[in-house]
Enzyme design. Sequence first.
Site, PDB file in Angstrom:
ATOM      1  N   SER A  28       0.892  -0.998  -0.026  1.00  0.00           N
ATOM      2  CA  SER A  28      -0.164  -0.079  -0.051  1.00  0.00           C
ATOM      3  C   SER A  28       0.976   1.068   0.174  1.00  0.00           C
ATOM      4  O   SER A  28       1.678   1.333   1.044  1.00  0.00           O
ATOM      5  CB  SER A  28      -0.712  -0.143   1.032  1.00  0.00           C
ATOM      6  OG  SER A  28      -1.587  -1.112   1.379  1.00  0.00           O
ATOM      7  N   LYS A  39      -6.890   1.908  -2.673  1.00  0.00           N
ATOM      8  CA  LYS A  39      -6.645   1.367  -1.247  1.00  0.00           C
ATOM      9  C   LYS A  39      -6.665   2.336  -0.187  1.00  0.00           C
ATOM     10  O   LYS A  39      -7.057   2.169   0.761  1.00  0.00           O
ATOM     11  CB  LYS A  39      -5.013   0.538  -1.523  1.00  0.00           C
ATOM     12  CG  LYS A  39      -4.643  -0.033  -0.232  1.00  0.00           C
ATOM     13  CD  LYS A  39      -5.390  -1.056   0.303  1.00  0.00           C
ATOM     14  CE  LYS A  39      -4.743  -1.440   1.821  1.00  0.00           C
ATOM     15  NZ  LYS A  39      -5.477  -2.513   2.490  1.00  0.00           N
ATOM     16  N   LYS A  89       0.467   5.052   8.366  1.00  0.00           N
ATOM     17  CA  LYS A  89       1.088   5.315   7.021  1.00  0.00           C
ATOM     18  C   LYS A  89      -0.086   5.692   5.761  1.00  0.00           C
ATOM     19  O   LYS A  89      -0.037   6.574   5.278  1.00  0.00           O
ATOM     20  CB  LYS A  89       2.091   4.421   6.520  1.00  0.00           C
ATOM     21  CG  LYS A  89       2.211   4.532   5.185  1.00  0.00           C
ATOM     22  CD  LYS A  89       2.759   2.974   4.685  1.00  0.00           C
ATOM     23  CE  LYS A  89       1.421   2.150   4.753  1.00  0.00           C
ATOM     24  NZ  LYS A  89       1.682   0.947   3.948  1.00  0.00           N
TER      25      LYS A  89
HETATM   26  P1  NAD Z   1       5.370  -6.258   7.386  1.00  0.00           P
HETATM   27  O1  NAD Z   1       6.096  -5.131   7.838  1.00  0.00           O
HETATM   28  O2  NAD Z   1       4.814  -7.583   8.093  1.00  0.00           O
HETATM   29  O3  NAD Z   1       6.343  -7.008   6.262  1.00  0.00           O
HETATM   30  C1  NAD Z   1       7.220  -6.062   5.457  1.00  0.00           C
HETATM   31  C2  NAD Z   1       8.291  -6.926   4.813  1.00  0.00           C
HETATM   32  O4  NAD Z   1       9.207  -6.501   4.128  1.00  0.00           O
HETATM   33  C3  NAD Z   1       9.250  -7.530   6.251  1.00  0.00           C
HETATM   34  O5  NAD Z   1       9.521  -8.861   6.126  1.00  0.00           O
HETATM   35  C4  NAD Z   1      10.439  -6.806   5.858  1.00  0.00           C
HETATM   36  O6  NAD Z   1      11.793  -7.432   6.241  1.00  0.00           O
HETATM   37  C5  NAD Z   1      10.514  -6.709   4.535  1.00  0.00           C
HETATM   38  N1  NAD Z   1      11.388  -5.290   3.852  1.00  0.00           N
HETATM   39  C6  NAD Z   1      11.231  -4.263   4.392  1.00  0.00           C
HETATM   40  N2  NAD Z   1      12.071  -3.507   3.465  1.00  0.00           N
HETATM   41  C7  NAD Z   1      13.050  -4.419   2.599  1.00  0.00           C
HETATM   42  C8  NAD Z   1      13.780  -4.473   1.430  1.00  0.00           C
HETATM   43  N3  NAD Z   1      14.231  -3.241   1.278  1.00  0.00           N
HETATM   44  N4  NAD Z   1      14.210  -5.556   0.924  1.00  0.00           N
HETATM   45  C9  NAD Z   1      13.494  -6.547   1.307  1.00  0.00           C
HETATM   46  N5  NAD Z   1      12.594  -6.719   2.077  1.00  0.00           N
HETATM   47  C10 NAD Z   1      12.355  -5.770   3.064  1.00  0.00           C
HETATM   48  O7  NAD Z   1       4.212  -5.654   6.429  1.00  0.00           O
HETATM   49  P2  NAD Z   1       2.875  -6.363   6.097  1.00  0.00           P
HETATM   50  O8  NAD Z   1       1.612  -6.505   7.075  1.00  0.00           O
HETATM   51  O9  NAD Z   1       3.179  -7.664   5.325  1.00  0.00           O
HETATM   52  O10 NAD Z   1       2.249  -5.301   4.851  1.00  0.00           O
HETATM   53  C11 NAD Z   1       3.031  -5.212   3.754  1.00  0.00           C
HETATM   54  C12 NAD Z   1       2.315  -4.014   2.760  1.00  0.00           C
HETATM   55  O11 NAD Z   1       0.866  -4.465   2.670  1.00  0.00           O
HETATM   56  C13 NAD Z   1       2.225  -2.721   3.599  1.00  0.00           C
HETATM   57  O12 NAD Z   1       2.171  -1.680   2.527  1.00  0.00           O
HETATM   58  C14 NAD Z   1       0.845  -2.795   4.333  1.00  0.00           C
HETATM   59  O13 NAD Z   1       0.461  -1.576   4.531  1.00  0.00           O
HETATM   60  C15 NAD Z   1       0.037  -3.837   3.273  1.00  0.00           C
HETATM   61  N6  NAD Z   1      -1.374  -4.317   3.894  1.00  0.00           N
HETATM   62  C16 NAD Z   1      -1.110  -5.142   5.023  1.00  0.00           C
HETATM   63  C17 NAD Z   1      -2.093  -5.819   5.430  1.00  0.00           C
HETATM   64  C18 NAD Z   1      -2.150  -6.561   6.817  1.00  0.00           C
HETATM   65  O14 NAD Z   1      -3.053  -6.755   7.115  1.00  0.00           O
HETATM   66  N7  NAD Z   1      -0.942  -6.805   7.434  1.00  0.00           N
HETATM   67  C19 NAD Z   1      -3.481  -5.942   4.713  1.00  0.00           C
HETATM   68  C20 NAD Z   1      -3.378  -5.381   3.466  1.00  0.00           C
HETATM   69  C21 NAD Z   1      -2.164  -4.201   3.121  1.00  0.00           C
END
Ligand code: NAD
Length: 301
Positions: A105, A179, A248
């Site tokens: 997102s 989104k 965010k």
């Molecule tokens: P999270 O923080 O659990 O996972 C992010 C992952 O990215 C981590 O494993 C981190 O180590 C990795 N990462 C960060 N920077 C990196 C880089 N430069 N290179 C490689 N890996 C890297 O987040 P999430 O909950 O999985 O969310 C991911 C996205 O999806 C976000 O934008 C969030 O807003 C969106 N989202 C989350 C949910 C939810 O319920 N968790 C639902 C819909 C959308």
Amino acid sequence: MNSIIPPAAIGFIGLGNMGYPMAARLAAAGYQVTVTDLDANTLKQFCEETDATAAESLSALGASSDLVITMLPEGKAVRHVLLGDGGDNVVSGLKPGTYLVDMSSCSPVDTRALSAELAEKGFTAIDAPVSGGKYKAADGALAIMAGGDKEAVEACSPVFEVMGKLFHTGGPASGHAMKAMNNFLSAGTMALTSEAVITGAKFGLDPKVMVDIINASTGRSNTSEDKFPKFVLPETFNSGFYLGLMAKDLRFAVDLAESEGTPNAFINLLSATYDKAEQDLGFESDNTELYKYLESLTASE
Ligand code: NAD
């Protein structure tokens, strides 16, 4: 354009709460999945649990993929892995025709700029954020809102269908705009339902009875039907979506309303409230802990 069907090669970057189950479904569906994540333990665990391979570098991941998916916290990280800061990056290795699909997102305003930059370099970018959380990600039941060239979205549709239900939202950045507006509503019902239940409970109502009645009445929402019974009332607060990520998303909603000159009173108020909750509880507190933050504002007797 050729459809991306198994055993096509998919590079997947970001194995967090969402990326892990999404990439696992792609590997189980027969795609050749190459993955990377900053967290070495998560990466190792993922490769042990699935048929996926850990990428040697971002450029090697790009070079071996027909489609690259990013599932990262926000747009700065997406820009960094795709274009790099002079170091290792995905696009330096890409074959012509590889799709770049950002399922994170991100700010629609920034995505518009990044998509144009990638198009100038000859790459097709799709923004395809998701809604549904980690449990729906594991079940392949996400809502996927994809912005970008129609034919490119269609070519990638077999990949999306492994993870959920696809909606084509229009041109580049429209998925991220959709989104941001969805999460404005989702955060809004979280804040409103929390205030309603906290106020009623202080007056003497039973929170569980309140939620049952709301769910049989006009005040119901996904928050009251799903998040309150599962995560708030039992005080598990483990929906798997960080409060900092929701804060965010609300900042993106603020930016979008500002760039479009549309009404923003509620967006601004909600964003300020989540920012304060994040300061108080920390980035990695659960999104549903907004309830605790609002409860902490109750006046003492
Ligand atoms: P999270 O923080 O659990 O996972 C992010 C992952 O990215 C981590 O494993 C981190 O180590 C990795 N990462 C960060 N920077 C990196 C880089 N430069 N290179 C490689 N890996 C890297 O987040 P999430 O909950 O999985 O969310 C991911 C996205 O999806 C976000 O934008 C969030 O807003 C969106 N989202 C989350 C949910 C939810 O319920 N968790 C639902 C819909 C959308």
